[in-house]
Write an enzyme that holds these catalytic residues in place. Structure first.
Site, short mmCIF file in Angstrom:
data_model
loop_
_atom_site.label_atom_id
_atom_site.label_comp_id
_atom_site.label_asym_id
_atom_site.label_seq_id
_atom_site.Cartn_x
_atom_site.Cartn_y
_atom_site.Cartn_z
N ALA A 96 28.57 15.81 -32.39
CA ALA A 96 29.17 16.76 -33.04
C ALA A 96 30.46 16.02 -33.73
CB ALA A 96 29.59 18.05 -32.59
N GLU A 97 31.01 15.33 -32.81
CA GLU A 97 32.34 14.52 -33.12
C GLU A 97 32.04 13.37 -34.14
OE1 GLU A 97 33.14 16.69 -29.10
OE2 GLU A 97 31.35 15.39 -29.88
N TYR A 142 18.88 14.32 -23.30
CA TYR A 142 18.57 13.31 -22.21
C TYR A 142 19.88 12.63 -21.99
CZ TYR A 142 13.87 14.71 -22.65
OH TYR A 142 12.44 15.16 -22.74
N GLU A 157 26.13 32.88 -46.16
CA GLU A 157 27.10 33.72 -46.86
C GLU A 157 28.43 33.24 -46.92
OE1 GLU A 157 27.15 36.98 -44.27
OE2 GLU A 157 24.94 37.18 -44.14
N ASP A 170 29.02 20.87 -38.55
CA ASP A 170 29.99 19.60 -38.78
C ASP A 170 30.45 19.28 -40.07
OD1 ASP A 170 29.55 19.65 -35.91
OD2 ASP A 170 27.82 18.26 -36.09
#
Length: 306
Positions: free
Chosen positions: A25-26, A95, A219, A248
């Site tokens: 994500a980062e 993992y 939306e 992200d």
């Protein structure tokens, strides 16, 4: 992490070929912001292995500063596999237990680097990895806040990494220190017992956030600040290729707007567009657009084919 994406649908036991890329994500937000024209730094902990070198090379190749990423000679780089079935979001399998990133500590932080930033973006995923990773996030936030660095936070709840009771306790504590929050409706339901965007926004504002941009998928988003609340319509993608990474991309688009001093509605429009474009390409970060590309997608600039 290194991501292995199957080239066919069905249970992984019947899949034999995968495409390799990166996930996280980062790092997704960092890459998306770099493509939008911003100076971005990313730090984590990588294994002293070929996968770790691959991740560092890819992120650096996207124009992100990776000079503060540390190397763990004893632990391996984490992996992620996707499992695809037609017309539904992919399953993901982590993992990463005892991986290098899960062993990140406060000693791996360059505090001056954090002090020099305009925004520090963190997510609930790192908080879930381990106690040392959690302590590292808290320390980074502490240093950032004491130096007037904006704290951007995406809860990114992953119940495969921790249980909801633990997640709720820690995430709600981080919200108290957050300036810009990016919850989703589902996360509102898990954390607050409601998926109503107005209620989510007002609750987090009362906890101390300055801006709450609740992600609503196709939306759009609902933006709440202490001065205003507004629904910003999204972009319809008829046939999304891959929805992973859209959140992200949304966060990166919104932060890009903040850095460009756009008003909150314009931030939401840019965020919605980047998030939508992320779904047009298979992979977590491959679909993130440049600023010129997203302006064409939004109709701000004219697209010329040839």
């Amino acid at each position: 992490m290194v991501l292995f994406n199957p080239d066919s649908t069905g249970p992984l036991r019947y899949v034999h070929n995968f495409n390799k890329s990166i996930a996280g994500a980062e790092s997704n937000v960092a890459i998306a912001l770099a493509r939008l024209g911003h100076e971005v730094g990313w730090f984590s902990k990588l294994g002293d292995d070929e996968f770790g070198r691959y991740i560092k090379a890819v992120i650096r190749g996207e124009g992100v500063d990776v000079s503060r990423a540390s190397i763990d000679s004893e632990r391996s780089t984490g992996l992620l596999f996707k499992e695809r079935f037609a017309h539904v979001n992919p399953n993901v399998y982590y993992y990463r237990k005892n991986s290098a990133a899960s062993n990140i500590t406060t000693e791996d932080l360059d505090l001056d680097y954090i002090r020099s930033a305009k925004i520090l973006h963190v997510t609930g995923i790192t908080l879930a990895l381990s106690h040392t990773a959690r302590e590292t996030v808290y320390k980074a936030i502490e240093v950032a806040k004491s130096n007037n660095v904006l704290i951007s936070f995406d809860p990114n709840i992953r119940l495969k990494l921790w249980n909801i009771e633990e997640a709720k306790s820690i995430i709600m504590d981080i919200i108290k220190m957050t300036d810009i929050a990016f919850p989703g409706k589902e996360e509102g339901k898990l954390l607050l017992g409601t998926d109503e965007p107005k209620e989510i926004g007002r609750f987090f504002l009362n906890m101390g956030c300055k801006i709450v941009a609740t992600k609503l998928g196709k939306e759009g988003c609902y933006i709440a600040s202490r001065e205003n609340e507004e629904l910003v319509a999204g972009y319809i993608v008829e046939k999304p290729e891959d929805t992973v990474g859209a959140g992200d991309g949304f966060a990166a688009g919104f932060l890009s707007g903040i850095l460009r001093n756009l008003n909150l509605r314009e931030c939401g429009q840019l965020a919605n567009a980047v998030g939508a474009m992320a779904t047009l390409v298979r992979g977590d970060m491959e679909g993130f657009p440049t600023l010129q590309q997203v302006k064409k997608y939004m109709g701000i600039e004219t697209h010329i084919d040839r």
